[in-house]
Write a protein that holds these residues in place. Structure first.
Motif, short mmCIF file in Angstrom:
data_model
loop_
_atom_site.label_atom_id
_atom_site.label_comp_id
_atom_site.label_asym_id
_atom_site.label_seq_id
_atom_site.Cartn_x
_atom_site.Cartn_y
_atom_site.Cartn_z
N ALA A 272 -29.59 -18.96 103.44
CA ALA A 272 -29.06 -20.13 102.72
C ALA A 272 -29.95 -20.44 101.53
O ALA A 272 -30.70 -21.43 101.52
N ASP A 273 -29.90 -19.58 100.54
CA ASP A 273 -30.78 -19.73 99.38
C ASP A 273 -30.03 -19.23 98.15
O ASP A 273 -30.24 -18.10 97.68
N ASP A 274 -29.16 -20.08 97.62
CA ASP A 274 -28.36 -19.66 96.47
C ASP A 274 -29.23 -19.42 95.24
O ASP A 274 -28.93 -18.55 94.42
N THR A 275 -30.31 -20.16 95.11
CA THR A 275 -31.19 -19.97 93.95
C THR A 275 -31.84 -18.58 94.01
O THR A 275 -31.87 -17.85 93.01
N GLY A 276 -32.36 -18.22 95.19
CA GLY A 276 -32.96 -16.90 95.32
C GLY A 276 -31.94 -15.79 95.17
O GLY A 276 -32.20 -14.76 94.54
N TYR B 111 -35.47 -13.61 99.46
CA TYR B 111 -35.11 -13.08 98.15
C TYR B 111 -36.33 -12.89 97.25
O TYR B 111 -36.42 -11.92 96.49
N ALA B 112 -37.27 -13.80 97.32
CA ALA B 112 -38.47 -13.69 96.48
C ALA B 112 -39.27 -12.46 96.85
O ALA B 112 -39.78 -11.74 95.97
N ALA B 113 -39.41 -12.21 98.16
CA ALA B 113 -40.15 -11.02 98.59
C ALA B 113 -39.45 -9.75 98.12
O ALA B 113 -40.10 -8.78 97.70
N TYR B 114 -38.13 -9.75 98.20
CA TYR B 114 -37.39 -8.56 97.73
C TYR B 114 -37.60 -8.37 96.23
O TYR B 114 -37.84 -7.23 95.77
N LEU B 115 -37.52 -9.45 95.47
CA LEU B 115 -37.71 -9.33 94.02
C LEU B 115 -39.09 -8.77 93.70
O LEU B 115 -39.25 -7.96 92.77
#
Length: 614
Positions: free
Chosen positions: A200-204, A233-237
């Motif tokens: 639940a992280d639309d920003t990420g 998502y941040a870790a994936y980026l």
């Protein structure tokens, strides 16, 4: 010609070609892709495909990875559910796969193809004419077109059949109505990521989508890694930005690849490395390596099973049970590195994924072993075809051989002699299969000419492999109407076999007959006469005067004498055949009557020439 070891047609390692599905009159041909884990329906595009009238064909165009094939597959699966009478999926990335797919459609539909030895191009024309005449509730998909010029002769110009074409090139109005397929909208990208990761992280998610340019292929790879490794998502980026896949994108063709969208190769590489890290036995890696070396259109599940059972998949004679291979394919499908066909009998790999996999293997020094594994698997498959007449199976293996030769072309060198010899044998196979199937003579000649040059350099002009290849290329020249070139090679083959095997060997006799036939086609009957005289003398000595082969040779020589204006010399030969046929078969047997008729003609010709009293 390549001599393959004899094999039972029920060899457990044989690769079965895709069989058409027929139920209640419905014909389904080809490897329709199954629903992918992250598929987004894209209603606006599907509405265009669902228009009531689709004349002319609909052409889905767009860059790599935008989802053209998945949209076409969704349309095909819907027509399958609607009980349309024909759903045909034809991979059209190159001439061989295109013609093989059309031939499979012709066979499944029971179409009659003219000619005693029809080529695959004839089958393609038959499919086109059939659909133009009666295409109601019929769908024909040409997927992955790279050369529209190859496709154009086979696209129905009229009729009710629905035709879909997918291609990465710019729209071509002469092929049909263009349907541009772009990257995902922001909403579609978020729907894919949210649906697969449950984060639940639309920003990420928006940040990942923007980094990957909203490209469906890359987003599918990203979602699989994020879900599989339970990343945010941040870790994936962070992982994505730390990678550079440029070194993995070696040019594997002649520079004709489509541009790779930013971030796409890196996303594939992250997915590949995650799959490798979670694969301690190496089965997933072996499946990926083998599939990446073969045809992007489809690889039979049975071929991968056979590679596991023979120890090819992992190497070192380590066998892998069928359930473990199936499990590896399922895991790779979940990671979007492979996709199943609708009937689950084949897997396919996106061309960009395959390109990254090959680069990844090369960076680890594992590309040559992957080539060897694929070559061995295809040799095993081809061995099972040695005594069959299954044209569909031959087409299947040919497509895989051609794909491997292209994919391995940039990595072979003289240092890997084992691989070079394996690929040489596969070039043999490709040459023979192309000639056997017909319709691809230019490609057969293009393969055969450098093959013979390499064999003469490596093995010598009289080596059996060289002579076999010369024989096959000569047959291709002859079928293509290039009789003078065929004669040159048949003469070379005959001379070599006489030196190596002697004048009475069956292979030498066959070469002599091939040359006689070519001389006759070229109008050089006089040059053929000494060869026929030699054949007759050999058969009389080895087989006896009344053997069927001897009778045929005697008739051939008498006919050659007549054709060269020597009817008086033909008369005693025909007389001898008449006497033998009367004794063996009776006075009224067709063979006796035919010999007597030939004798009468020779006598008349001799009389007219003044050799006998009128």
């Amino acid at each position: 010609m390549v001599t393959q070891p004899a094999a039972d047609a029920k060899d457990p390692h044989a690769v079965e070609p895709p069989a058409p599905t027929t139920t209640n009159g419905q014909v389904v041909v080809g490897d329709i892709p199954a629903l992918r884990p992250g598929f987004q329906p894209r209603p606006a595009l599907m509405a265009q495909l669902n228009q009531a009238s689709q004349r002319p064909p609909m052409v889905l165009t767009g860059a790599w990875g935008t989802g053209k094939t998945q949209l076409a597959a969704a349309y095909a699966r819907a027509r399958l559910a609607d009980r349309w009478r024909l759903i045909a999926w034809v991979s059209a990335g190159d001439n061989e796969t295109l013609l093989a797919g059309l031939a499979a459609v012709a066979e499944a539909a029971g179409l009659s193809v003219g000619g005693s030895r029809p080529g695959t191009a004839d089958a393609g024309q038959a499919v086109r004419h059939w659909l133009e005449a009666d295409g109601s509730r019929g769908l024909l998909v040409f997927d992955g077109v790279e050369d529209p010029g190859l496709l154009r002769p086979f696209v129905p110009a009229t009729g009710a059949a629905r035709v879909l074409i997918t291609m990465a090139q710019e729209p071509m109005p002469e092929l049909g109505t263009s349907v541009p397929v772009d990257v995902f909208s922001a909403e579609e990208a978020l729907a894919l990521l949210d649906g697969r990761t449950a984060l639940a992280d639309d920003t990420g998610a928006s940040a990942v989508a923007a980094e990957l340019g909203h490209l469906p292929l890359a987003l599918d790879q990203a979602a699989a890694v994020i879900a599989g490794q339970r990343l945010g998502y941040a870790a994936y980026l962070a992982k994505l930005r730390a990678l550079s896949a440029g070194g993995y994108l070696v040019r594997w063709k002649d520079g004709g690849e489509q541009p790779v969208p930013p971030g796409a190769a890196e996303a594939v590489l992250l997915s590949l490395e995650a799959a490798s890290a979670a694969d301690p036995l190496g089965v997933c890696t072996g499946v990926l390596a083998l599939t990446a070396m073969l045809s992007p259109a489809a690889v039979r599940r049975d071929l991968l099973h056979a590679a596991g059972q023979t120890g090819t998949l992992l190497g070192g004679r380590r066998r892998v049970a069928v359930p473990m291979v199936d499990q590896a394919m399922e895991r790779l499908n979940e990671r979007s590195l492979l996709g199943f066909s609708h009937d689950e009998q084949a897997v396919s790999m996106h061309c960009l994924v395959a390109r990254v996999v090959r680069g990844w293997l090369a960076r680890r020094g594992r590309l040559a072993p992957a080539c060897r594994a694929a070559a061995f698997a295809l040799e095993e498959s081809s061995a099972s075809l040695a005594k069959t007449r299954d044209r569909a199976a031959v087409r299947e293996v040919l497509g895989q051989v051609m794909a491997l030769l292209e994919n391995a072309g940039a990595v072979t060198d003289e240092a890997d002699e084992k691989l070079a010899r394996m690929l040489m044998r596969l070039r043999f196979l490709a040459l023979d299969h192309l000639i056997e199937l017909g319709g691809s003579l230019p490609r057969a000649i293009a393969i055969g000419e450098p093959l013979i040059a390499d064999l003469e350099r490596l093995l010598g002009s009289d080596h059996p492999d060289t002579l076999n290849a010369c024989d096959s290329l000569a047959a291709a020249y002859e079928d293509a109407g290039r009789v003078a070139e065929a004669i040159r090679l048949f003469e070379q083959t005959l001379a070599g076999r006489e030196r190596q095997l002697g004048p009475d060997d069956p292979d030498t006799m066959r070469s002599r007959n091939d040359l006689v036939r070519a001389y006759r086609e070229a109008g050089r009957v006089g040059d053929a006469v000494p060869l026929v005289e030699q054949t007759l003398a050999t058969r009389e000595r080895l087989l006896g005067t009344g053997h069927p082969s001897t009778l045929a040779s005697r008739n051939n020589l008498a006919s050659a004498y007549r054709a060269t204006g020597r009817p008086a010399e033909a008369i005693p030969l025909f007389e001898k055949n008449v006497a033998i046929c009367e004794r063996l078969f009776g006075a009224d047997h067709p063979k006796t009557l035919t010999s007597r008729h030939s004798l009468d003609l020779a006598c008349q010709e001799s009389a007219l020439a003044g050799n006998e009293d009128p």
